[in-house]
Design a protein around this motif. Structure first.
Motif, PDB file in Angstrom:
ATOM      1  N   LEU A   1     -18.475  -3.166 -11.103  1.00 33.23           N
ATOM      2  CA  LEU A   1     -17.529  -2.639 -12.095  1.00 33.23           C
ATOM      3  C   LEU A   1     -16.614  -3.759 -12.614  1.00 33.23           C
ATOM      4  CD1 LEU A   1     -16.835   0.292 -13.118  1.00 33.23           C
ATOM      5  CD2 LEU A   1     -14.884   0.185 -11.550  1.00 33.23           C
ATOM      6  N   LEU A   2     -16.126  -4.572 -11.688  1.00 32.65           N
ATOM      7  CA  LEU A   2     -15.237  -5.682 -12.072  1.00 32.65           C
ATOM      8  C   LEU A   2     -15.974  -6.667 -12.977  1.00 32.65           C
ATOM      9  CD1 LEU A   2     -13.582  -6.303  -8.582  1.00 32.65           C
ATOM     10  CD2 LEU A   2     -12.399  -5.481 -10.627  1.00 32.65           C
TER      11      LEU A   2
ATOM     12  N   ASN B   1      -8.222 -12.527 -11.625  1.00 30.88           N
ATOM     13  CA  ASN B   1      -7.778 -11.200 -12.064  1.00 30.88           C
ATOM     14  C   ASN B   1      -7.754 -10.214 -10.898  1.00 30.88           C
ATOM     15  OD1 ASN B   1      -9.954 -11.814 -14.767  1.00 30.88           O
ATOM     16  ND2 ASN B   1      -7.723 -11.905 -14.880  1.00 30.88           N
ATOM     17  N   PHE B   2      -8.634 -10.446  -9.911  1.00 29.02           N
ATOM     18  CA  PHE B   2      -8.771  -9.474  -8.828  1.00 29.02           C
ATOM     19  C   PHE B   2      -9.011 -10.230  -7.521  1.00 29.02           C
ATOM     20  CE2 PHE B   2     -10.618  -6.082  -6.327  1.00 29.02           C
ATOM     21  CZ  PHE B   2     -10.082  -4.904  -6.853  1.00 29.02           C
ATOM     22  N   THR B   3      -8.249  -9.872  -6.491  1.00 27.54           N
ATOM     23  CA  THR B   3      -8.425 -10.552  -5.198  1.00 27.54           C
ATOM     24  C   THR B   3      -8.936  -9.583  -4.138  1.00 27.54           C
ATOM     25  OG1 THR B   3      -6.824 -12.305  -5.597  1.00 27.54           O
ATOM     26  CG2 THR B   3      -7.176 -11.693  -3.305  1.00 27.54           C
ATOM     27  N   ILE B   4     -10.012  -9.996  -3.498  1.00 29.21           N
ATOM     28  CA  ILE B   4     -10.554  -9.229  -2.370  1.00 29.21           C
ATOM     29  C   ILE B   4     -10.300 -10.052  -1.106  1.00 29.21           C
ATOM     30  CG2 ILE B   4     -12.614  -8.187  -1.347  1.00 29.21           C
ATOM     31  CD1 ILE B   4     -13.897  -8.175  -4.135  1.00 29.21           C
ATOM     32  N   ALA B   5      -9.700  -9.427  -0.100  1.00 30.77           N
ATOM     33  CA  ALA B   5      -9.574 -10.075   1.214  1.00 30.77           C
ATOM     34  C   ALA B   5     -10.480  -9.317   2.169  1.00 30.77           C
ATOM     35  CB  ALA B   5      -8.135 -10.013   1.692  1.00 30.77           C
TER      36      ALA B   5
ATOM     37  N   ARG C   1      -0.347  -3.740  10.565  1.00 32.60           N
ATOM     38  CA  ARG C   1       0.547  -4.792  10.054  1.00 32.60           C
ATOM     39  C   ARG C   1      -0.175  -5.641   8.995  1.00 32.60           C
ATOM     40  NH1 ARG C   1       0.926  -9.792  11.815  1.00 32.60           N
ATOM     41  NH2 ARG C   1       2.799 -10.975  11.287  1.00 32.60           N
ATOM     42  N   ASP C   2      -1.421  -5.987   9.276  1.00 35.81           N
ATOM     43  CA  ASP C   2      -2.187  -6.824   8.341  1.00 35.81           C
ATOM     44  C   ASP C   2      -2.332  -6.156   6.977  1.00 35.81           C
ATOM     45  OD1 ASP C   2      -2.504  -8.682  10.327  1.00 35.81           O
ATOM     46  OD2 ASP C   2      -4.631  -8.268  10.701  1.00 35.81           O
ATOM     47  N   LYS C   3      -2.624  -4.848   6.992  1.00 36.29           N
ATOM     48  CA  LYS C   3      -2.802  -4.119   5.716  1.00 36.29           C
ATOM     49  C   LYS C   3      -1.516  -4.176   4.908  1.00 36.29           C
ATOM     50  CE  LYS C   3      -6.100  -0.519   6.923  1.00 36.29           C
ATOM     51  NZ  LYS C   3      -6.198   0.882   7.326  1.00 36.29           N
ATOM     52  N   LYS C   4      -0.396  -3.975   5.604  1.00 36.83           N
ATOM     53  CA  LYS C   4       0.914  -3.977   4.934  1.00 36.83           C
ATOM     54  C   LYS C   4       1.164  -5.360   4.306  1.00 36.83           C
ATOM     55  CE  LYS C   4       5.711  -2.753   6.025  1.00 36.83           C
ATOM     56  NZ  LYS C   4       6.478  -3.989   6.164  1.00 36.83           N
ATOM     57  N   LEU C   5       0.876  -6.411   5.064  1.00 37.58           N
ATOM     58  CA  LEU C   5       1.124  -7.773   4.558  1.00 37.58           C
ATOM     59  C   LEU C   5       0.275  -8.060   3.319  1.00 37.58           C
ATOM     60  CD1 LEU C   5       1.301  -9.815   7.909  1.00 37.58           C
ATOM     61  CD2 LEU C   5       3.169  -9.378   6.302  1.00 37.58           C
ATOM     62  N   LEU C   6      -0.985  -7.640   3.359  1.00 35.00           N
ATOM     63  CA  LEU C   6      -1.883  -7.912   2.225  1.00 35.00           C
ATOM     64  C   LEU C   6      -1.457  -7.104   1.001  1.00 35.00           C
ATOM     65  CD1 LEU C   6      -5.339  -8.048   4.070  1.00 35.00           C
ATOM     66  CD2 LEU C   6      -4.037  -9.975   3.149  1.00 35.00           C
ATOM     67  N   ARG C   7      -1.081  -5.838   1.256  1.00 38.78           N
ATOM     68  CA  ARG C   7      -0.644  -4.985   0.146  1.00 38.78           C
ATOM     69  C   ARG C   7       0.594  -5.591  -0.504  1.00 38.78           C
ATOM     70  NH1 ARG C   7       0.361  -0.525   2.837  1.00 38.78           N
ATOM     71  NH2 ARG C   7      -1.810   0.101   2.982  1.00 38.78           N
ATOM     72  N   GLU C   8       1.561  -5.989   0.339  1.00 37.19           N
ATOM     73  CA  GLU C   8       2.802  -6.568  -0.194  1.00 37.19           C
ATOM     74  C   GLU C   8       2.559  -7.887  -0.924  1.00 37.19           C
ATOM     75  OE1 GLU C   8       5.776  -4.577   3.114  1.00 37.19           O
ATOM     76  OE2 GLU C   8       5.347  -6.725   3.237  1.00 37.19           O
ATOM     77  N   ALA C   9       1.556  -8.635  -0.467  1.00 39.07           N
ATOM     78  CA  ALA C   9       1.247  -9.918  -1.124  1.00 39.07           C
ATOM     79  C   ALA C   9       0.618  -9.686  -2.499  1.00 39.07           C
ATOM     80  CB  ALA C   9       0.314 -10.742  -0.246  1.00 39.07           C
ATOM     81  N   GLY C  10       0.036  -8.498  -2.703  1.00 42.07           N
ATOM     82  CA  GLY C  10      -0.563  -8.190  -4.002  1.00 42.07           C
ATOM     83  C   GLY C  10      -2.087  -8.247  -4.015  1.00 42.07           C
ATOM     84  N   VAL C  11      -2.687  -8.225  -2.831  1.00 41.77           N
ATOM     85  CA  VAL C  11      -4.161  -8.204  -2.751  1.00 41.77           C
ATOM     86  C   VAL C  11      -4.665  -6.878  -3.323  1.00 41.77           C
ATOM     87  CG1 VAL C  11      -6.057  -8.042  -1.065  1.00 41.77           C
ATOM     88  CG2 VAL C  11      -4.327  -9.848  -0.848  1.00 41.77           C
ATOM     89  N   ASP C  12      -5.755  -6.928  -4.092  1.00 40.60           N
ATOM     90  CA  ASP C  12      -6.231  -5.723  -4.772  1.00 40.60           C
ATOM     91  C   ASP C  12      -7.145  -4.859  -3.904  1.00 40.60           C
ATOM     92  OD1 ASP C  12      -5.192  -6.272  -7.591  1.00 40.60           O
ATOM     93  OD2 ASP C  12      -6.255  -8.124  -7.123  1.00 40.60           O
TER      94      ASP C  12
END
Ligand code: AMP
Length: 284
Positions: A16-17, A49-53, A77-88
């Motif tokens: 899709l991306l 445009n889009f970041t996948i971790a 904790r990891d999910k929160k950090l990635l979400r806050e960093a702006g990972v898509d």
């Protein structure tokens, strides 16, 4: 942030991306995230445009006597950090689905996997190359972000990308350090307080090597002896290796010459915890 665990769903998202002409940055990790990982994620967010971790403690890259079972896992904790960093999007594969029972393909590099960490961790780099190859196929990123903390890993992946003609740009990210110079690592939490205090010796030994080289010392044997002496001043440190190698081939260098790109690479045990650190330099 979307969280996906199935390779099929991930491939659908990537298709899709691609259809929307979005550039994709990919940041593979084993979780238990620290500022070093987040630097990679932030760089990817800036440049794509889009970041996948991904977070996956990859069983293939652990030896039988290594810390696979006790490797730190802090998913919430990891999910929160990635979400806050702006990972898509976060890919959290399930090991049984990622490596089903009949999984039988591995990727290995004949030379780059042998020296340095390859000596004490046989099979490790084949595990790394295999998981990264599969993750790259699932995410089809434009850019892959790797930390220079794992210098040999960077070279192994860069070489694999080159050898296999993969269409991804490997982006090297500098080492994130604690205030006292210790390279950030998920394994630092294993250290006792005395070990943690002494662990600063790795970055000190590297700085000392850099100073010698900058001041014109070209005798690798001499520099290595100085590094070892510095490391041994830490009573709990047990040196696995201290090497000066060619930055591309990772072969040992005997005498430094003007224009050489070299890496000073260290691996040091504190009890069962094995810490690595390195310094890349061009010889002036
Ligand atoms: P790991 O979770 O240890 O597999 O690391 C995932 C990625 O983060 C790898 O590309 C590492 O090289 C990178 N990384 C780990 N520690 C650091 C650090 N202190 N500075 C920069 N990158 C790092």
């Amino acid at each position: 942030m979307q969280v996906l665990s199935s390779p099929k769903t991930l491939k659908k998202l990537v298709a899709l991306l691609r259809k929307k002409n979005k550039s994709i940055g990919f940041v593979p990790t084993m979780g238990s995230l620290h500022e070093g990982h987040l630097t990679l994620a932030k760089k990817s967010i800036q440049e794509n445009n889009f970041t996948i971790a991904s977070i996956f403690v990859n069983p293939l890259q652990f030896g039988p006597r290594e810390d696979f079972k006790r490797y730190p896992r802090h998913l919430i904790r990891d999910k929160k950090l990635l979400r806050e960093a702006g990972v898509d999007a976060l890919f959290l594969p399930d090991a049984d689905e990622f490596y089903p029972k009949d999984f039988q393909t591995t990727v290995s590099l004949s030379r780059l996997s042998q020296p340095l960490c390859g000596k004490s961790r046989p099979g490790h780099f084949s595990g790394v190359a295999t998981v990264i190859m599969k993750l790259l196929n699932l995410t089809s990123p434009d850019r892959l972000y790797l930390g220079l903390k794992d210098y040999q890993q960077c070279r192994v992946v860069e070489q694999m990308v080159e050898d296999m003609g993969l269409s991804v740009l490997v982006c090297r990210v500098p080492i994130a350090r604690e205030k006292d110079g210790l390279a950030m690592s998920s394994r630092n939490i294993y250290l006792s307080s005395q070990e943690r205090a002494e662990a600063v010796i790795l970055s000190r030994a590297l700085s000392r090597a850099r100073d010698f080289i900058r001041l014109g010392q070209r005798n690798v044997g001499f520099i290595k002896r100085e590094i070892l002496q510095t490391l041994r001043s830490a009573s709990l440190a047990r040196v696995d290796y201290a090497e000066i190698v060619n930055a591309r081939t990772l072969e040992s260098v005997v005498k430094l010459q003007k224009g050489d790109e070299v890496v000073v690479a260290l691996a040091v045990y504190f009890s069962k915890t094995r810490l690595i650190d390195n310094l890349t330099m061009s010889v002036g």
